[in-house]
Design a protein around this motif. Structure first.
Motif, short mmCIF file in Angstrom:
data_model
loop_
_atom_site.label_atom_id
_atom_site.label_comp_id
_atom_site.label_asym_id
_atom_site.label_seq_id
_atom_site.Cartn_x
_atom_site.Cartn_y
_atom_site.Cartn_z
N ARG A 471 0.84 -1.21 0.00
CA ARG A 471 0.00 0.00 0.00
C ARG A 471 0.87 1.26 0.00
NH1 ARG A 471 -5.34 -0.17 2.16
NH2 ARG A 471 -6.34 -2.10 1.44
N GLY A 472 1.94 1.23 0.83
CA GLY A 472 2.80 2.41 0.91
C GLY A 472 3.53 2.69 -0.39
N SER A 473 4.02 1.64 -1.05
CA SER A 473 4.72 1.86 -2.32
C SER A 473 3.74 2.35 -3.39
CB SER A 473 5.39 0.56 -2.77
OG SER A 473 4.44 -0.47 -2.98
N GLY A 474 2.51 1.80 -3.38
CA GLY A 474 1.52 2.28 -4.35
C GLY A 474 1.15 3.74 -4.12
N TRP A 475 0.99 4.12 -2.85
CA TRP A 475 0.68 5.52 -2.54
C TRP A 475 1.82 6.43 -2.96
CZ3 TRP A 475 3.07 9.13 0.56
CH2 TRP A 475 2.33 10.29 0.83
N THR A 476 3.07 6.00 -2.72
CA THR A 476 4.21 6.80 -3.10
C THR A 476 4.26 7.03 -4.60
OG1 THR A 476 5.46 5.95 -1.20
CG2 THR A 476 6.72 6.95 -3.00
N GLU A 477 4.03 5.96 -5.37
CA GLU A 477 4.06 6.10 -6.82
C GLU A 477 2.98 7.04 -7.32
OE1 GLU A 477 6.21 4.98 -8.93
OE2 GLU A 477 7.41 3.87 -7.48
N ARG A 478 1.79 6.96 -6.75
CA ARG A 478 0.69 7.82 -7.22
C ARG A 478 0.87 9.27 -6.79
NH1 ARG A 478 -2.14 3.42 -5.15
NH2 ARG A 478 -2.72 4.65 -3.31
N THR A 479 1.46 9.46 -5.61
CA THR A 479 1.54 10.80 -5.05
C THR A 479 2.75 11.58 -5.55
OG1 THR A 479 0.43 10.00 -3.05
CG2 THR A 479 1.55 12.13 -2.91
N LEU A 480 3.89 10.95 -5.63
CA LEU A 480 5.14 11.65 -5.93
C LEU A 480 5.51 11.65 -7.40
CD1 LEU A 480 7.35 10.47 -2.91
CD2 LEU A 480 5.84 12.46 -3.10
N ARG A 481 4.81 10.87 -8.24
CA ARG A 481 5.14 10.87 -9.66
C ARG A 481 4.76 12.22 -10.26
NH1 ARG A 481 2.01 7.07 -11.39
NH2 ARG A 481 3.53 5.36 -11.30
N ARG A 490 8.61 5.19 -12.78
CA ARG A 490 8.51 4.81 -11.38
C ARG A 490 9.30 5.77 -10.51
NH1 ARG A 490 6.56 -0.09 -10.01
NH2 ARG A 490 7.79 -0.02 -8.10
N VAL A 491 8.69 6.19 -9.39
CA VAL A 491 9.39 7.02 -8.42
C VAL A 491 10.45 6.19 -7.70
CG1 VAL A 491 9.11 8.38 -6.32
CG2 VAL A 491 7.39 8.52 -8.13
N ILE A 492 10.08 4.95 -7.32
CA ILE A 492 11.02 4.04 -6.68
C ILE A 492 11.48 3.05 -7.72
CG2 ILE A 492 11.36 2.37 -4.82
CD1 ILE A 492 9.01 3.60 -3.37
N PRO A 493 12.73 3.09 -8.16
CA PRO A 493 13.20 2.18 -9.21
C PRO A 493 13.05 0.72 -8.79
CG PRO A 493 14.78 3.95 -8.82
CD PRO A 493 13.77 4.03 -7.73
N ARG A 494 12.70 -0.14 -9.73
CA ARG A 494 12.56 -1.56 -9.43
C ARG A 494 13.87 -2.16 -8.95
NH1 ARG A 494 7.82 -3.90 -10.92
NH2 ARG A 494 6.45 -2.75 -12.34
N ARG A 495 14.97 -1.67 -9.47
CA ARG A 495 16.27 -2.21 -9.02
C ARG A 495 16.48 -1.94 -7.54
NH1 ARG A 495 20.58 -4.23 -11.43
NH2 ARG A 495 19.71 -3.77 -13.49
N THR A 496 16.04 -0.77 -7.06
CA THR A 496 16.15 -0.47 -5.63
C THR A 496 15.31 -1.43 -4.81
OG1 THR A 496 16.52 1.88 -6.12
CG2 THR A 496 15.80 1.32 -3.90
N VAL A 497 14.13 -1.75 -5.30
CA VAL A 497 13.27 -2.70 -4.61
C VAL A 497 13.94 -4.07 -4.55
CG1 VAL A 497 11.05 -3.88 -4.67
CG2 VAL A 497 11.19 -1.45 -5.26
N ARG A 498 14.56 -4.50 -5.65
CA ARG A 498 15.24 -5.79 -5.67
C ARG A 498 16.41 -5.80 -4.68
NH1 ARG A 498 15.16 -5.26 -11.42
NH2 ARG A 498 17.44 -5.17 -11.47
N GLN A 499 17.14 -4.72 -4.63
CA GLN A 499 18.29 -4.66 -3.73
C GLN A 499 17.84 -4.70 -2.27
OE1 GLN A 499 20.08 -1.02 -5.07
NE2 GLN A 499 20.88 -1.93 -6.96
N LEU A 500 16.78 -3.96 -1.94
CA LEU A 500 16.27 -3.99 -0.58
C LEU A 500 15.76 -5.37 -0.22
CD1 LEU A 500 15.46 -2.59 2.05
CD2 LEU A 500 13.33 -1.90 0.94
N SER A 501 15.05 -6.01 -1.14
CA SER A 501 14.54 -7.35 -0.89
C SER A 501 15.66 -8.34 -0.67
CB SER A 501 13.66 -7.79 -2.07
OG SER A 501 13.21 -9.10 -1.89
N ALA A 502 16.74 -8.23 -1.44
CA ALA A 502 17.89 -9.12 -1.27
C ALA A 502 18.52 -8.92 0.10
CB ALA A 502 18.92 -8.88 -2.37
N GLY A 503 18.62 -7.67 0.54
CA GLY A 503 19.16 -7.42 1.87
C GLY A 503 18.30 -8.01 2.96
#
Length: 602
Positions: A471-481, A490-503
């Motif tokens: 929900r938070g990522s969806g709100w961020t994309e809709r609000t900050l784009r 995308r406001v939050i790059p998918r690569r950043t999401v992958r890196q955070l998930s790997a961590g």
């Protein structure tokens, strides 16, 4: 809307389409250019299963080469350290590969690596526990528990099967039958059931992690499946009876999968519904024969939820297809579970549970901890230790907060509803049986609801965090784009999401290795005077071998003879037996005089 799992599991890291580029379906290379058969979904699923199981069993086999004396503490510490060294040598390269593909690899390659690494980590988590049992039992072929307690009952039931007596009362017959079969195939049949139980305790313990992870993969992406499966497997796994808790762990996601398929039944053909229902029913029937107790605690909430999710108002065709699917599940499960169902209907009222222990004497509202009858001489009024906030610990408050997120943000989703329904049903059943205990003089296993209640809370908390993230990522994309940006930007790059998930996968791996070491340490041999869980391993070293000699590390020169007994039903005296209570305290705790005298008095 929050999605617990995508339709195509494994595509979470797919890059966004950029302006001027062809659509994703057009830009993806054909299977022949992207790895051929490795790009096929069924191959990836099979690879995930194989990697997880091989990691669990392979680590268990590797642990056989740890040469220490498990009967002294220095040897135990060295064994624990060697387990951690082995899992680090195996696990760190996997995590390194995951991080490399998160930063440098393509989205498709990272998705494949991530699902394989998560599967391997789930296998290694319980592989460490099973490997620790290998170390604890080094030098003896006897099982945890030796010839005492529940292991002795399992051995006696297996001996009854080998003697042709068949099922033993209302106890689920599958595991004792497997002990008997393995004793006949691997050893000398009657008299060697304890050796078979020794092997199965280790193998089944190793497989709990893969089974937990793979069952959650029916509903969730790899990271979220790992985040539920690993803590549950490490926390609930009991190597003395590893067959029991794995049923609870896999039952809840399977119920969620059942309800999800029920909601989709209107769009499937009758043939597909029958095949899917029969397959799932066969799994439920097998689990019921493996260990039936968790079905009892999950049934009330699941039954109520079924009436809410059944498509009563969707029209006659949808109702008929849903009924066909449910009927296939119930008929198949009923046919497979019929032997035990018959025994329960015939003998259920004749076998009440009258065994009380420390968990029975505690506040029944406490559901975030468990203690068995191996108490270490903790008294009934010393456990549980109260927390800081109305008796609740910081962990309890965080867990409750996560539950609030799950119910508040994800209640539309089937797994949140399933966990919440099972939680409510088990909660009511717990207090129903506990409130009737004094009058009926029967415990009826109500403290065991602690596990399924805590498991449901953990599920809701994890799904709550997931819902909040989505929900938070969806709100961020809709609000900050920016308004001028392309819809695919995308406001939050998918690569950043992958890196955070790997961590975060690395963080779960760290918890897994620390938690598994904690679990193993509890089962390291300790003398019977300590009254700790390590007593089960100590007893295994104190029974003679078939040749009449004592095991290599036997604590006593005059170890016990190996007995061969058949199972017999204990006579019910109509009174609760209060374990862990000295004779002088029986009147205050049990309401009656103890049928024995304290040893100190004698």
């Amino acid at each position: 809307m929050t999605h617990l799992a995508p339709e195509a599991v494994g595509d979470a890291g797919a890059p966004a389409q950029r302006p001027g580029e062809p659509a994703q379906s057009e830009s993806r290379p054909s299977p022949s250019r992207s790895g051929g058969w490795l790009s096929r979904r069924w191959v990836q699923i099979l690879a995930e299963v194989v990697v997880s199981v091989v990691a669990a069993l392979g680590f268990t086999l590797l642990s056989r080469h740890i040469g220490v004396n498990p009967m002294n503490r220095l040897g135990q510490v060295s064994g624990l350290a060697r387990l951690q060294l082995h899992v680090a040598v195996l696990g760190l390269p996997l995590l390194g590969l995951l991080l490399y593909t998160a930063y440098r690899g393509s989205a498709r390659r990272h998705a494949l690596v991530k699902r394989l690494v998560c599967g391997a980590l789930a296998g290694l988590a319980t592989g460490v526990v099973a490997g620790g049992i290998v170390v604890a039992l080094r030098g003896t072929p006897h099982p945890l528990g030796g010839q005492e307690g529940d292991p002795s009952v399992l051995v006696e039931m297996a001996n009854s099967f080998l003697s042709g007596e068949g099922m033993s009362g209302i106890y689920p017959p599958a595991f004792p039958a497997l002990i008997a079969l393995w004793a006949k195939v691997r050893y000398d049949g009657l008299g060697s059931s304890g050796f078979a139980l020794h092997d199965l305790q280790i193998v089944c313990s190793a497989l709990v992690g893969p089974m937990a992870y793979l069952s959650w993969r029916l509903l969730l992406r790899p990271f979220w499946a790992l985040l539920i499966a690993v803590p549950a497997a490490v926390l609930f796994l009991d190597p003395v009876r590893p067959y029991s808790h794995v049923v609870m762990i896999v039952l809840l996601p399977l119920l969620g999968y059942l309800f999800r398929e029920l909601r989709r039944s209107a769009g499937r053909t009758p043939k597909s519904l029958v095949l899917r229902g029969a397959g799932l029913g066969a799994v439920f029937g097998g689990l019921f024969l493996w260990y039936s107790g968790w079905f009892v605690w999950a049934a009330p909430g699941a039954a109520v939820l079924f009436f809410f999710l059944f498509p009563w108002r969707a029209g006659a065709p949808a109702v008929k297809r849903a009924a066909l699917y449910v009927g296939a599940v119930l008929v198949t499960a009923g046919v497979i579970g019929a032997p035990l169902l018959y025994q329960m209907a015939r003998l259920g009222s004749q076998t009440p549970d009258r065994y009380a222990y420390l968990g029975v004497y505690a506040d029944p509202g406490y559901v975030l901890g468990w203690i068995s009858d191996r108490t270490g001489f903790i008294k009934y009024n010393q456990w549980p230790v109260p927390g800081e906030m109305a008796g609740q610990t910081g962990f309890a408050l965080l867990l409750i907060l996560g539950v609030g997120l799950g119910v508040g943000l994800g209640l539309r989703h089937v797994m949140v509803r399933t966990a919440a329904a099972v939680l409510a049903g088990a909660w009511l059943a717990r207090f129903w049986f506990a409130s009737h205990m004094a009058h009926d003089k029967a415990v009826q296993l109500f403290p065991r609801t602690t596990w399924i209640i805590m498991y449901s809370l953990m599920i809701l908390a994890v799904l709550g965090v997931m819902a909040a993230v989505q929900r938070g990522s969806g709100w961020t994309e809709r609000t900050l784009r920016p308004a001028s940006a392309a819809p695919s930007a995308r406001v939050i790059p998918r690569r950043t999401v992958r890196q955070l998930s790997a961590g975060m996968v690395c963080a779960v791996a760290l918890f897994a290795t620390m938690g598994a070491s904690w679990s193993v340490n509890r089962y390291m041999p300790t003398h019977e005077d300590t009254d700790l869980m390590g007593l089960d391993a100590w007893r295994a070293h104190n029974i003679k071998l078939p040749n009449g000699k004592c095991p290599r590390f036997a604590p006593n020169k005059d170890c016990e003879d190996l007995d061969v007994k058949l199972w017999k039903q204990f006579k019910d005296d109509g009174e609760i037996w209060c374990a862990n209570i000295v004779a002088k305290d029986w009147p205050a705790i049990c309401g009656r005089k103890a049928p024995f005298k304290d040893k100190s008095v004698e």
